[in-house]
Scaffold this active site. Structure first.
Site, PDB file in Angstrom:
ATOM      1  N   PRO A 100       0.845  -1.197   0.000  1.00  0.00           N
ATOM      2  CA  PRO A 100       0.000   0.000   0.000  1.00  0.00           C
ATOM      3  C   PRO A 100       0.876   1.240   0.000  1.00  0.00           C
ATOM      4  O   PRO A 100       1.908   1.278   0.663  1.00  0.00           O
ATOM      5  CB  PRO A 100      -0.777  -0.124   1.313  1.00  0.00           C
ATOM      6  CG  PRO A 100       0.137  -0.885   2.219  1.00  0.00           C
ATOM      7  CD  PRO A 100       0.920  -1.825   1.332  1.00  0.00           C
ATOM      8  N   MET A 101       0.477   2.251  -0.758  1.00  0.00           N
ATOM      9  CA  MET A 101       1.232   3.508  -0.792  1.00  0.00           C
ATOM     10  C   MET A 101       0.237   4.653  -0.795  1.00  0.00           C
ATOM     11  O   MET A 101      -0.367   4.964  -1.830  1.00  0.00           O
ATOM     12  CB  MET A 101       2.147   3.561  -2.020  1.00  0.00           C
ATOM     13  CG  MET A 101       3.256   2.515  -2.026  1.00  0.00           C
ATOM     14  SD  MET A 101       4.279   2.603  -3.513  1.00  0.00           S
ATOM     15  CE  MET A 101       4.991   4.242  -3.344  1.00  0.00           C
ATOM     16  N   GLU A 102       0.049   5.248   0.348  1.00  0.00           N
ATOM     17  CA  GLU A 102      -0.923   6.329   0.484  1.00  0.00           C
ATOM     18  C   GLU A 102      -0.582   7.476  -0.465  1.00  0.00           C
ATOM     19  O   GLU A 102       0.557   7.918  -0.556  1.00  0.00           O
ATOM     20  CB  GLU A 102      -0.927   6.836   1.933  1.00  0.00           C
ATOM     21  CG  GLU A 102      -1.917   7.929   2.217  1.00  0.00           C
ATOM     22  CD  GLU A 102      -3.361   7.461   2.135  1.00  0.00           C
ATOM     23  OE1 GLU A 102      -4.245   8.321   2.035  1.00  0.00           O
ATOM     24  OE2 GLU A 102      -3.599   6.230   2.171  1.00  0.00           O
ATOM     25  N   CYS A 148       2.984   2.911   9.434  1.00  0.00           N
ATOM     26  CA  CYS A 148       2.956   4.219   8.778  1.00  0.00           C
ATOM     27  C   CYS A 148       3.806   5.228   9.553  1.00  0.00           C
ATOM     28  O   CYS A 148       3.592   5.435  10.751  1.00  0.00           O
ATOM     29  CB  CYS A 148       1.525   4.726   8.659  1.00  0.00           C
ATOM     30  SG  CYS A 148       1.408   6.357   7.872  1.00  0.00           S
ATOM     31  N   HIS A 208       8.624  -3.961   7.362  1.00  0.00           N
ATOM     32  CA  HIS A 208       9.381  -2.935   6.641  1.00  0.00           C
ATOM     33  C   HIS A 208      10.674  -2.730   7.417  1.00  0.00           C
ATOM     34  O   HIS A 208      10.639  -2.308   8.577  1.00  0.00           O
ATOM     35  CB  HIS A 208       8.586  -1.635   6.554  1.00  0.00           C
ATOM     36  CG  HIS A 208       9.264  -0.580   5.736  1.00  0.00           C
ATOM     37  ND1 HIS A 208       8.723  -0.083   4.568  1.00  0.00           N
ATOM     38  CD2 HIS A 208      10.445   0.054   5.894  1.00  0.00           C
ATOM     39  CE1 HIS A 208       9.550   0.821   4.050  1.00  0.00           C
ATOM     40  NE2 HIS A 208      10.605   0.920   4.845  1.00  0.00           N
ATOM     41  N   ASN A 267      10.085  -6.380   3.417  1.00  0.00           N
ATOM     42  CA  ASN A 267       9.677  -5.193   2.668  1.00  0.00           C
ATOM     43  C   ASN A 267      10.694  -4.085   2.880  1.00  0.00           C
ATOM     44  O   ASN A 267      11.282  -3.964   3.944  1.00  0.00           O
ATOM     45  CB  ASN A 267       8.274  -4.764   3.144  1.00  0.00           C
ATOM     46  CG  ASN A 267       7.836  -3.417   2.597  1.00  0.00           C
ATOM     47  OD1 ASN A 267       7.478  -2.527   3.350  1.00  0.00           O
ATOM     48  ND2 ASN A 267       7.855  -3.244   1.301  1.00  0.00           N
ATOM     49  N   GLU A 301      12.949  -1.072   0.141  1.00  0.00           N
ATOM     50  CA  GLU A 301      14.103  -0.791  -0.728  1.00  0.00           C
ATOM     51  C   GLU A 301      14.370  -1.915  -1.735  1.00  0.00           C
ATOM     52  O   GLU A 301      15.524  -2.192  -2.077  1.00  0.00           O
ATOM     53  CB  GLU A 301      15.346  -0.517   0.126  1.00  0.00           C
ATOM     54  CG  GLU A 301      16.294   0.488  -0.469  1.00  0.00           C
ATOM     55  CD  GLU A 301      15.712   1.896  -0.638  1.00  0.00           C
ATOM     56  OE1 GLU A 301      16.216   2.610  -1.528  1.00  0.00           O
ATOM     57  OE2 GLU A 301      14.757   2.274   0.093  1.00  0.00           O
ATOM     58  N   GLY A 317       6.804  -2.075  -3.353  1.00  0.00           N
ATOM     59  CA  GLY A 317       5.944  -0.922  -3.565  1.00  0.00           C
ATOM     60  C   GLY A 317       6.501  -0.010  -4.623  1.00  0.00           C
ATOM     61  O   GLY A 317       6.171  -0.115  -5.805  1.00  0.00           O
ATOM     62  N   ARG A 318       7.391   0.903  -4.215  1.00  0.00           N
ATOM     63  CA  ARG A 318       7.938   1.859  -5.176  1.00  0.00           C
ATOM     64  C   ARG A 318       8.676   1.173  -6.316  1.00  0.00           C
ATOM     65  O   ARG A 318       8.635   1.642  -7.456  1.00  0.00           O
ATOM     66  CB  ARG A 318       8.877   2.826  -4.440  1.00  0.00           C
ATOM     67  CG  ARG A 318       8.156   3.759  -3.472  1.00  0.00           C
ATOM     68  CD  ARG A 318       9.138   4.646  -2.714  1.00  0.00           C
ATOM     69  NE  ARG A 318      10.068   3.846  -1.914  1.00  0.00           N
ATOM     70  CZ  ARG A 318      11.204   4.294  -1.400  1.00  0.00           C
ATOM     71  NH1 ARG A 318      11.566   5.555  -1.627  1.00  0.00           N
ATOM     72  NH2 ARG A 318      11.979   3.522  -0.668  1.00  0.00           N
TER      73      ARG A 318
END
Length: 324
Positions: free
Chosen positions: A7-9, A98, A168, A199, A201, A223-224
């Site tokens: 998820p990436m707000e 978060c 993370h 999770n 990098e 994610g990214r």
């Protein structure tokens, strides 16, 4: 290898999930967080943030999506989870990672890692509130200002009944600054019996391999890295080095533009596409050229036409990204 889409707000919402899962390789997604404060949310709120719930909790390509709850009150989270369970999600995820200041100021997200006993209470309350067939998972960081209590926090989540924990590999204070401390996840793996997902990098196949070796995790959340390279999960699954060709990348961009055009106000549409192009230019030269040419273009009604100058719609590559 199991690959989860993070998820990436503010970026990775259901529109982008829809597009990224058109490329095979992603096994499961987690939605952006649904903030729970002091009231029970109506079903329409869950459906707005995670509209996949309206079609069996899956993207149109068939990839399951777990909605994620963020809050600090065990009873209120449990009540909301019970409502969410009536929509029959493929799982419910809890956010303990978060790092955003606006979230942390209210005691949510990563700040909860200062209270391992509170983590147990939250997970246990949610676990009791939903049917046994719906898994409850959690995402955490290594800590707030340091990682001294990382093992304790992982144990607390497992004790509460979390069926899976995404870690993370940075603290709240470290934010998203490299590096991610993957080897620290191995310490958590030795302390709990529930599956852990690594999770942080992971931008390339090489990063994924290094993360797996350092953490010992079979499953990864990206994610990214997936936003910057929509072929990453597929290449991890196939062991390939080949990026998407420009025609296929163009199909994804135009599909995203179509999604955004249906749901986003015209004045915000161009910004959404440019935001994705800004990530894509890390890996794709054509995206770099398009970004530089379009960065000052703000006409949300005709941006798709401008995009087509850099990524022409050929129609010949639809099969490569068709829903599974």
């Amino acid at each position: 290898m199991t690959i989860l889409l993070a998820p990436m707000e503010g970026l990775l919402d259901h529109d982008l999930r829809e597009v990224l899962t058109r490329v095979p390789g992603i096994d499961r997604c987690v939605s952006e967080f649904i903030r729970v404060t002091d009231q029970v949310l109506p079903a329409r709120v869950f459906l707005r943030i995670c509209p996949e719930l309206g079609r069996g909790g899956r993207t149109r390509s068939g990839v399951p999506v777990r909605p994620q709850l963020l809050g600090s009150d065990p009873a209120c989270l449990a009540d909301n989870a019970a409502v969410l369970a009536t929509l029959n999600p493929p799982g419910i995820d809890l956010n303990f990672g978060c790092p955003a200041k606006v979230v942390n100021r209210h005691g949510g997200g990563a700040m909860l890692l200062d209270d391992p006993e509170g983590l147990t209470r939250i997970v246990a309350a949610v676990r009791r509130a939903v049917p046994a067939h719906i898994p409850v998972s959690a995402k955490m960081r290594l800590g707030t200002d340091d990682d001294a209590r990382a093992v304790e926090c992982a144990q607390a989540l497992a004790d509460g009944g979390a069926a899976e924990i995404v870690v993370h590999a940075r603290t709240r204070a470290q934010g998203y600054r490299p590096p991610a401390h993957w080897s620290r996840i191995a310490d958590l793996r030795a302390a709990v019996t529930v599956p852990l997902v690594a999770n942080g990098e992971i931008w390339s196949v090489e990063d994924a391999q290094a993360c797996r070796e350092a953490s010992g995790c079979h499953a990864l959340m990206i994610g990214r890295g997936q936003v910057a390279d929509p072929s990453l999960a597929l290449r991890l699954a196939q062991g390939s080095d080949a990026l998407l060709d420009n025609a296929t990348l163009g199909e994804l961009l135009h599909h995203y533009w179509a999604q955004v055009s249906q749901r986003v106000e015209p004045r915000h549409r161009a910004g959404r596409i440019k935001q994705w192009l800004n990530f894509l230019r890390r890996r794709y030269p054509q995206a770099e050229q398009a970004y530089q040419a379009l960065r000052a273009h703000n006409d949300g009604r005709h941006f798709g036409q401008a995009l087509a100058q850099w990524f022409p719609l050929t129609g010949g590559h639809e099969a490569a990204v068709a829903p599974r």
